[in-house]
Design a protein around this motif. Sequence first.
Motif, mmCIF file in Angstrom:
data_model
loop_
_atom_site.group_PDB
_atom_site.id
_atom_site.type_symbol
_atom_site.label_atom_id
_atom_site.label_comp_id
_atom_site.label_asym_id
_atom_site.label_seq_id
_atom_site.Cartn_x
_atom_site.Cartn_y
_atom_site.Cartn_z
ATOM 1 N N PHE A 157 15.918 5.730 -2.795
ATOM 2 C CA PHE A 157 15.250 4.807 -1.875
ATOM 3 C C PHE A 157 14.334 3.847 -2.628
ATOM 4 C CE2 PHE A 157 12.000 3.892 1.461
ATOM 5 C CZ PHE A 157 12.843 3.229 2.338
ATOM 6 N N GLU A 158 13.680 4.344 -3.676
ATOM 7 C CA GLU A 158 12.786 3.503 -4.469
ATOM 8 C C GLU A 158 13.553 2.499 -5.327
ATOM 9 O OE1 GLU A 158 9.403 3.245 -4.692
ATOM 10 O OE2 GLU A 158 9.335 4.565 -2.952
ATOM 11 N N THR A 159 14.677 2.926 -5.896
ATOM 12 C CA THR A 159 15.377 2.049 -6.854
ATOM 13 C C THR A 159 16.387 1.117 -6.194
ATOM 14 O OG1 THR A 159 16.982 3.817 -7.264
ATOM 15 C CG2 THR A 159 15.100 3.649 -8.776
ATOM 16 N N THR A 160 17.028 1.512 -5.116
ATOM 17 C CA THR A 160 18.069 0.666 -4.532
ATOM 18 C C THR A 160 17.665 0.017 -3.226
ATOM 19 O OG1 THR A 160 19.043 2.538 -3.369
ATOM 20 C CG2 THR A 160 19.875 2.066 -5.572
ATOM 21 N N ASP A 161 16.535 0.422 -2.642
ATOM 22 C CA ASP A 161 16.111 -0.152 -1.372
ATOM 23 C C ASP A 161 14.705 -0.737 -1.528
ATOM 24 O OD1 ASP A 161 16.301 -0.860 1.262
ATOM 25 O OD2 ASP A 161 16.750 1.152 2.004
ATOM 26 N N VAL A 162 13.998 -0.928 -0.446
ATOM 27 C CA VAL A 162 12.714 -1.614 -0.486
ATOM 28 C C VAL A 162 11.580 -0.748 -1.009
ATOM 29 C CG1 VAL A 162 13.307 -3.237 1.319
ATOM 30 C CG2 VAL A 162 12.285 -1.051 1.930
ATOM 31 N N GLY A 163 11.696 0.552 -0.955
ATOM 32 C CA GLY A 163 10.631 1.444 -1.404
ATOM 33 C C GLY A 163 9.830 1.973 -0.223
ATOM 34 N N LEU A 164 9.064 3.001 -0.486
ATOM 35 C CA LEU A 164 8.339 3.694 0.575
ATOM 36 C C LEU A 164 7.245 2.825 1.183
ATOM 37 C CD1 LEU A 164 8.044 6.425 2.029
ATOM 38 C CD2 LEU A 164 6.348 7.038 0.320
ATOM 39 N N THR A 165 6.450 2.172 0.344
ATOM 40 C CA THR A 165 5.340 1.373 0.848
ATOM 41 C C THR A 165 5.834 0.203 1.684
ATOM 42 O OG1 THR A 165 4.145 1.962 -1.154
ATOM 43 C CG2 THR A 165 3.228 0.209 0.162
ATOM 44 N N GLU A 166 6.832 -0.499 1.213
ATOM 45 C CA GLU A 166 7.369 -1.633 1.955
ATOM 46 C C GLU A 166 8.025 -1.166 3.261
ATOM 47 O OE1 GLU A 166 7.998 -5.463 2.996
ATOM 48 O OE2 GLU A 166 6.839 -4.763 1.277
ATOM 49 N N ALA A 167 8.685 -0.023 3.264
ATOM 50 C CA ALA A 167 9.271 0.506 4.497
ATOM 51 C C ALA A 167 8.199 0.830 5.510
ATOM 52 C CB ALA A 167 10.104 1.749 4.188
ATOM 53 N N ILE A 168 7.080 1.417 5.069
ATOM 54 C CA ILE A 168 5.976 1.725 5.978
ATOM 55 C C ILE A 168 5.376 0.432 6.520
ATOM 56 C CG2 ILE A 168 3.651 2.728 6.115
ATOM 57 C CD1 ILE A 168 4.633 4.876 4.143
ATOM 58 N N LYS A 169 5.221 -0.594 5.665
ATOM 59 C CA LYS A 169 4.702 -1.882 6.130
ATOM 60 C C LYS A 169 5.611 -2.496 7.179
ATOM 61 C CE LYS A 169 2.046 -3.629 2.251
ATOM 62 N NZ LYS A 169 1.957 -4.652 1.196
ATOM 63 N N ARG A 170 6.919 -2.424 6.980
ATOM 64 C CA ARG A 170 7.865 -2.996 7.945
ATOM 65 C C ARG A 170 7.845 -2.245 9.265
ATOM 66 N NH1 ARG A 170 13.253 -4.513 4.377
ATOM 67 N NH2 ARG A 170 12.211 -6.006 3.005
ATOM 68 N N ILE A 171 7.750 -0.932 9.194
ATOM 69 C CA ILE A 171 7.669 -0.150 10.434
ATOM 70 C C ILE A 171 6.367 -0.432 11.159
ATOM 71 C CG2 ILE A 171 7.489 2.215 11.325
ATOM 72 C CD1 ILE A 171 9.453 3.058 9.128
ATOM 73 N N TRP A 172 5.277 -0.576 10.425
ATOM 74 C CA TRP A 172 3.965 -0.794 11.008
ATOM 75 C C TRP A 172 3.896 -2.140 11.742
ATOM 76 C CZ3 TRP A 172 0.141 2.697 11.370
ATOM 77 C CH2 TRP A 172 -1.115 2.260 11.782
ATOM 78 N N THR A 173 4.522 -3.168 11.181
ATOM 79 C CA THR A 173 4.470 -4.491 11.780
ATOM 80 C C THR A 173 5.611 -4.761 12.746
ATOM 81 O OG1 THR A 173 5.662 -5.431 9.894
ATOM 82 C CG2 THR A 173 3.251 -5.502 9.823
ATOM 83 N N ALA A 174 6.523 -3.846 12.918
ATOM 84 C CA ALA A 174 7.673 -4.075 13.819
ATOM 85 C C ALA A 174 7.264 -4.044 15.267
ATOM 86 C CB ALA A 174 8.729 -3.005 13.569
#
Length: 174
Positions: A157-174
């Motif tokens: 998830f960290e190397t091929t996708d957006v990463g944990l922090t960015e995923a949490i930011k996207r969920i938080w602002t959705a």
Amino acid sequence: MASIARSSLLRQVASASRVSMATRPALQQSVLARAATFHTTSKRELLPPLPQRIKGTVNDAVPVPEPSPAQGSYHWTFDRLVAAGLVPLTVAPFAAGSLNPTLDAILCAGILIHSHSGFQQIIIDYVPKYRTPTARKLFMWGLNAATVVVGLALYEFETTDVGLTEAIKRIWTA
């Protein structure tokens, strides 16, 4: 409360023994009926009891386990340090920005170590080695396998996708 009921029941049984033979069967039936209603709850075990073995005799000394740095105060101190370190690690990637993969990787590793250590302590506390050694070994292997799978999933998830922090930011602002 139960002791009050029990003593009155004993008094009734004692008084029933003094009654004449003609009235005795009827009175005994009423006393037995009361006793039966008092004890109507059945004791059911949810799970069968574990196998029980007695080692040694009453006069044997309690065996002292070998000291291990992975148990006791060293383990507790390590758990507290990891838990305290997770507090700033949770805030730091958001403050530094999501383009910092190092902080994100350290956060993932801290969460993984903290989770593994917590579940390991649950297994140690609730699946005793001396009573169920096979189940304890099975649970420990399962925990180790789950930790490896989750670690690999976080790495992917960290190397091929957006990463944990960015995923949490996207969920938080959705």
